[in-house]
Enzyme design. Structure first.
Site, PDB file in Angstrom:
ATOM      1  N   SER A  79       0.826  -1.375   0.047  1.00  0.00           N
ATOM      2  CA  SER A  79      -0.081   0.047  -0.072  1.00  0.00           C
ATOM      3  C   SER A  79       0.926   1.259  -0.228  1.00  0.00           C
ATOM      4  CB  SER A  79      -0.974   0.042   1.340  1.00  0.00           C
ATOM      5  OG  SER A  79      -1.434   1.310   1.511  1.00  0.00           O
ATOM      6  N   ASN A  80       0.698   2.085  -1.066  1.00  0.00           N
ATOM      7  CA  ASN A  80       1.284   3.407  -1.111  1.00  0.00           C
ATOM      8  C   ASN A  80       0.916   4.418   0.083  1.00  0.00           C
ATOM      9  OD1 ASN A  80       2.968   2.822  -3.419  1.00  0.00           O
ATOM     10  ND2 ASN A  80       0.844   2.444  -4.489  1.00  0.00           N
TER      11      ASN A  80
END
Length: 331
Positions: A79-80
């Site tokens: 997840s960014n």
């Protein structure tokens, strides 16, 4: 024009993180006669960049106003959003918990490595649904004396979406200053907050742009009401309720599922890196760019237009073994 409009709206407090507008880069790709531009939110200032800083400006200000002493969020292992939440939490001296699905990782690479470097506590929740796990962990932390602030998946609520309401007008102002006007704006869509902010801002234009969202995991029928609800809620926060302009969502580029590359996304990632020097996320923005390529090559238009793809970041995910192994097949 845009400055006066924005100054008239009652925006909630923000924690300044952006440092100014992100660049717009004209592509050298020759997919057709249209002009293709990249809006470079991969070049935001902190934590190797990404669009979530725009949302975190509002969300972190809200957390601080509530005197939170712990940030909790969730997302996939790469997840960014989780990465940038961990980085910003560290910068403002708040501990951070990231809840991920599945088992505790045995390899720490890509975004997971950066989460660790930022000092986040990473909790794998197995088969438990993420939202249930987040609620449980929040309750446990409260019992330990913390006052946690929970940021939703992707930072996508009405407050976070305001980051992309502002970004929409940032783009229009930049284009105006450069002497051109966008016709079509495309972005990848996961948790819906980015597209919702753009849809909310587009509603205020006398001649709205064409907005196209490229889903990376949900059907268009599932995503559309989420975008509409968030966009309406964001407009209500700003006390400018108004009808939403039409927007499009395509789910034709998801491939085998969330977090899984497609041949089209992998090939276009390499093509863009070699032609424009831009690195896209292998399973998020790359799927959006695959959709842009298809649009430019297969959708007829009466005259050339200016197409903008919003590059929301995510380069570190390339360094996950699962992704770079796939990419090497196409080199």
């Amino acid at each position: 024009m845009f400055t006066a409009l924005l100054e008239s709206l009652p925006f909630p407090p923000r924690t300044p993180l952006m440092g100014g507008p992100t660049p717009i880069q004209k592509s050298r790709l020759a997919w057709n006669d249209d002009s293709l531009y990249w809006k470079r939110d991969d070049l935001t200032p902190y934590g190797l960049g990404g669009n979530k800083l725009r949302k975190l400006e509002f969300l972190m200000a809200d957390a601080l106003s509530q005197r939170a002493d712990l940030i909790i969020t969730s997302g996939g292992p790469q997840s960014n959003h989780a990465r940038l939440t961990a980085v910003v939490s560290a910068m403002i001296k708040l501990p951070c918990v990231i809840v991920i699905p599945g088992e505790t990782p045995t390899e720490w690479n890509g975004n997971l490595l950066l989460d660790r470097l930022a000092g986040a506590e990473i909790i794998a929740c197995g088969e438990e649904p993420l939202d249930q796990a987040v609620a449980r962990i929040s309750s446990e932390k409260k019992s330990q004396g913390y006052h946690p602030y929970t940021i939703p998946l992707g930072g996508s609520n009405a407050l976070g979406s305001l980051g992309y309401f502002l970004a929409f007008f940032e783009l229009l102002k930049q284009a105006q200053e450069q002497g051109w006007a966008p016709h079509t704006l495309v972005c990848s869509v996961g948790s819906a907050g980015t597209l919702a902010g753009l849809v909310a801002a587009n509603a205020l234009l006398p001649q709205p742009l064409r907005l196209v969202g490229v889903s990376v995991w949900q059907s268009a029928d599932q995503l559309r009401p989420q975008v509409e609800t968030l966009a309406t809620a964001s407009l209500n926060l700003l006390r400018v309720p108004c009808p939403l302009a039409p927007f499009e969502i395509t789910d034709q580029f998801i491939g085998p599922g969330y977090g899984l590359p497609t041949p089209e996304s992998s090939k276009v990632l390499i093509e863009c890196f070699r032609t424009d020097g831009i690195l896209f996320d292998p399973v998020y923005t790359a799927k959006g760019v695959a959709a842009v390529k298809h649009l430019l090559q297969h959708e007829p238009r009466k005259c050339p237009e200016s197409i903008v793809f919003w590059h929301t970041g995510g380069g570190p995910a390339v360094f996950d073994k699962h992704y770079y192994t796939d990419l090497l097949r196409y080199t």
